[in-house]
Structures are given as structure tokens and as C-alpha cells.
Enzyme design. Structure first.
Site, PDB file in Angstrom:
ATOM      1  N   LEU A 166     -14.246 -64.145  14.002  1.00 31.13           N
ATOM      2  CA  LEU A 166     -15.100 -64.735  12.982  1.00 31.13           C
ATOM      3  C   LEU A 166     -15.116 -63.854  11.744  1.00 31.13           C
ATOM      4  O   LEU A 166     -15.403 -62.668  11.827  1.00 31.13           O
ATOM      5  CB  LEU A 166     -16.547 -64.852  13.477  1.00 31.13           C
ATOM      6  CG  LEU A 166     -16.809 -65.478  14.832  1.00 31.13           C
ATOM      7  CD1 LEU A 166     -18.288 -65.395  15.162  1.00 31.13           C
ATOM      8  CD2 LEU A 166     -16.347 -66.908  14.855  1.00 31.13           C
TER       9      LEU A 166
ATOM     10  N   LEU B 188     -15.086 -60.830  20.710  1.00 31.90           N
ATOM     11  CA  LEU B 188     -15.530 -61.569  19.537  1.00 31.90           C
ATOM     12  C   LEU B 188     -15.511 -60.674  18.294  1.00 31.90           C
ATOM     13  O   LEU B 188     -16.543 -60.351  17.737  1.00 31.90           O
ATOM     14  CB  LEU B 188     -16.938 -62.108  19.793  1.00 31.90           C
ATOM     15  CG  LEU B 188     -17.657 -62.862  18.705  1.00 31.90           C
ATOM     16  CD1 LEU B 188     -16.861 -64.049  18.223  1.00 31.90           C
ATOM     17  CD2 LEU B 188     -19.021 -63.303  19.201  1.00 31.90           C
ATOM     18  N   PRO B 189     -14.323 -60.255  17.867  1.00 30.03           N
ATOM     19  CA  PRO B 189     -14.276 -59.444  16.647  1.00 30.03           C
ATOM     20  C   PRO B 189     -14.802 -60.267  15.467  1.00 30.03           C
ATOM     21  O   PRO B 189     -14.430 -61.430  15.309  1.00 30.03           O
ATOM     22  CB  PRO B 189     -12.781 -59.142  16.462  1.00 30.03           C
ATOM     23  CG  PRO B 189     -12.121 -59.539  17.719  1.00 30.03           C
ATOM     24  CD  PRO B 189     -13.004 -60.507  18.417  1.00 30.03           C
ATOM     25  N   HIS B 190     -15.690 -59.666  14.688  1.00 33.54           N
ATOM     26  CA  HIS B 190     -16.255 -60.386  13.558  1.00 33.54           C
ATOM     27  C   HIS B 190     -16.646 -59.416  12.458  1.00 33.54           C
ATOM     28  O   HIS B 190     -16.882 -58.239  12.716  1.00 33.54           O
ATOM     29  CB  HIS B 190     -17.445 -61.247  13.976  1.00 33.54           C
ATOM     30  CG  HIS B 190     -18.556 -60.492  14.626  1.00 33.54           C
ATOM     31  ND1 HIS B 190     -18.504 -60.077  15.938  1.00 33.54           N
ATOM     32  CD2 HIS B 190     -19.741 -60.073  14.143  1.00 33.54           C
ATOM     33  CE1 HIS B 190     -19.625 -59.446  16.241  1.00 33.54           C
ATOM     34  NE2 HIS B 190     -20.391 -59.417  15.168  1.00 33.54           N
ATOM     35  N   ALA B 191     -16.685 -59.952  11.229  1.00 36.73           N
ATOM     36  CA  ALA B 191     -17.032 -59.109  10.085  1.00 36.73           C
ATOM     37  C   ALA B 191     -17.470 -59.975   8.915  1.00 36.73           C
ATOM     38  O   ALA B 191     -17.047 -61.125   8.790  1.00 36.73           O
ATOM     39  CB  ALA B 191     -15.823 -58.272   9.669  1.00 36.73           C
TER      40      ALA B 191
END
Length: 167
Positions: free
Chosen positions: A114, A76-79
Site C-alpha cells: 500500500l 503488508l509493506p506500506h508507506a
């Protein structure tokens, strides 16, 4: 004779609201986590005229805090991206599994990405909750992994819903 109408409100998942066809990559060939994040940043730049460098920096900074891999082949890469005015999402399936420092030690085959504006924290939390639901729903994940085209990926996300929590 009166008709009884029963209405059930289902929670529309955030992926079905914010995932667009141009943000789906199927069978992406990468060798490692860095290449995957670079492809995601390039996709967002190409499709939405966002700054590739800011997106990559944001995703990498989050990974430095700890892996965004959830286990079961999912990351779930998110920033937070300051220039965004609304959440952005992407779904990426990988042609071959890659190491993502998963807690269960399994390589990753699916990325739920996300990107969100800094001021929309409550939506960010809802998106994370939706992804947790996806990960735990093995029949959904099986259907998703068997999707051969973008239309079927979108159909799978649109058909997934959860009932709201009881209070």
C-alpha cells in the site's frame, strides 16, 4: 403479482479499486526483505513514473518502526508518499519464502503493498482493514496462491467482498 427486489450492498474492497495489472508481480525471486522492497520501488517507478528512492525510503522507514509482516505468510509493506495523488497498490507473490520478521516466525510468500497520499488517512485505514480480511480468508488466499496469471489474480481480488459491519 409484484416482484420483491432485495438488494444487498457489499463493500467493494480497496484492492479491487486500486490494484492494476501492471502492479502485480508473480513468482518474484528475491533473497530477502530488502530486495523485495527494492523490486516494489522499481516497479512503481517503471509503471507510474514515481521516485524509486522516495518509495524505497518510505517502505524501509516503515519497516524500521516494526515489521509489516502479519503472519500466515503475509506482509503488508506500506508507506505515505507525498507525491501521490491517489492510493497505489501492488500484489507480489514470491517464488520462495523469505524472512520478514513475522510475529508467528513463518516466512513470507505474499506481499500486499500500500502506498498512499498523506492526506488520505481514512482510505489508508480502509485498505488496512481490507488486507486484514484477505489474510483471515483462507479459501481466498488459497485461490490467490494458485493463480497462475495476472488475470486470475485480478479476478480473485474483484470477487472478494465483505458485507458492511452492522451497527
Amino acid at each position: 403479482m409484484p416482484c420483491l427486489l432485495v438488494v444487498v450492498f457489499l463493500h467493494m474492497n480497496s484492492f479491487s479499486r486500486y490494484l492494476y495489472p501492471e502492479n502485480i508481480l508473480l513468482n518474484l525471486c528475491v533473497e530477502d526483505k530488502t530486495q523485495a522492497l527494492m523490486h516494489i520501488a522499481a516497479l512503481m517507478e517503471t509503471q507510474h513514473q514515481l521516485d524509486r528512492g522516495k518509495i524505497l525510503a518510505g517502505l524501509c522507514a516503515r519497516e524500521k518502526l516494526g515489521s509489516t509482516a502479519l503472519g500466515q505468510g503475509v506482509a503488508l509493506p506500506h508507506a505515505q508518499i507525498s507525491e501521490l495523488h491517489r492510493p497505489m497498490m501492488a500484489y507480489v507473490s514470491l517464488a520462495t519464502p523469505i524472512d520478514f520478521d513475522s510475529p508467528d516466525g513463518l516466512p513470507v510468500t505474499e506481499l500486499f503493498v500500500l502506498l498512499f497520499p498523506s492526506e488520505r488517512v481514512s482510505e489508508h485505514l480502509q485498505m488496512l482493514a481490507d488486507v486484514a480480511g484477505f489474510v483471515c480468508d483462507l479459501p481466498f488466499r488459497k485461490r490467490l496462491s494458485e493463480s497462475l496469471d495476472i488475470a486470475s489474480v485480478l479476478d480473485n481480488f474483484a470477487s472478494w467482498s465483505i458485507a458492511p459491519a452492522s451497527t
